[in-house]
Design a protein around this motif. Sequence first.
Motif, short mmCIF file in Angstrom:
data_model
loop_
_atom_site.label_atom_id
_atom_site.label_comp_id
_atom_site.label_asym_id
_atom_site.label_seq_id
_atom_site.Cartn_x
_atom_site.Cartn_y
_atom_site.Cartn_z
N ASN A 96 82.99 -5.36 -19.47
CA ASN A 96 84.24 -6.05 -19.13
C ASN A 96 85.43 -5.10 -19.27
OD1 ASN A 96 83.09 -8.51 -18.56
ND2 ASN A 96 83.52 -9.41 -20.55
N LYS A 99 85.46 -3.04 -16.26
CA LYS A 99 85.69 -3.82 -15.05
C LYS A 99 87.14 -4.28 -14.93
CE LYS A 99 83.09 -7.63 -14.59
NZ LYS A 99 81.87 -8.45 -14.34
N GLY A 158 79.07 -13.56 -19.08
CA GLY A 158 78.96 -12.51 -20.11
C GLY A 158 79.50 -12.92 -21.46
MG MG Z 1 81.51 -9.84 -17.97
#
Ligand code: MG
Length: 201
Positions: A96, A99, A158
Motif C-alpha cells: 500500500n 501504491k 488488504g
Molecule cells: Mg492494499
Amino acid sequence: FTAEQYRDGLLVVEEEADRLARQIQDLLDVSRLAAGGMRLDLSEWELLPLAEEVVAGFAAQTDSGFEFQLRIEEHMPPVRADYERARMVLTNLVSNAVKYSPEGGVIRIGARAEGDYAIVYVSDQGIGIPPEDQERIFERFYRVDNRLRRTTQGAGLGLYLARSIVEAHGGRMWVESQVGKGSRFFFTLPLGRRQLVADPQ
Ligand code: MG
Ligand code: ATP
C-alpha cells in the motif's frame, strides 16, 4: 511483432497473473476468516529479518523513486506470532505504501517493544488518508474515493485481512495520516514469553 515486444507483452501477462493469484489468495483468506477464525502457527522469531525480507522483495521490484528504511529498536525481544501471516501483514502495508505514493519517497518500517507487545509501523510520504476514511479503510472492499482509485488495482481487502490477522493474535491495528503528507500504519504483536521468565539461579 518483434521478439522484444513479445517479451514485454509476456511480462505484463505474468505480472497480471501474479496479481490475480494474490487476489484469489486474499479472497480465500477472507472466506476462511468468515467461516470461523483462523488457525495460527505460533512461534518465536525476530522482527528485523522479517522486515529485511519484505523490503528486499519490494526494493527489487520498485523503481529508484523509493528509499526503504528500517528502524527496528536494538535488542528488540522476539515476537510470538505466525510468521507467514505476519509477513502477509507487513507485505500488505508496504505494498500500500508503494501504491499510494505516486511521487515515491521514504518508506520506513519501524518497531519497538512496549510492555508485552511489539509496536510495528510502516510509514510513507504518499497521498495520505482523510480523517473520515481512516477507520473505514479497514472494512472489506472499502477504497478511498480519490484520484488514485481508478488508476491503482485493488479489491480493498488488504487492510481488512491485515487487521484480522493482527486481531487473531490479540493485537491492534490503526493508522495516523495527513492528506498530502503521508500515512503511518501501526500494529501490535505479542512479544515472546522468553524475556518475561525471570531466572532465579
Ligand atoms: Mg492494499
Ligand atoms: P488490495 O489490498 O485488496 O489489493 P487496496 O489496496 O485498495 O486493495 P486496502 O489495502 O484494504 O485495499 O486499502 C484500502 C484503501 O485504503 C485503499 O484503496 C486506499 O484508498 C487506502 N490506503 C491504504 N493504504 C494507504 C496508504 N498507505 N496511503 C494512502 N491510502 C491508503
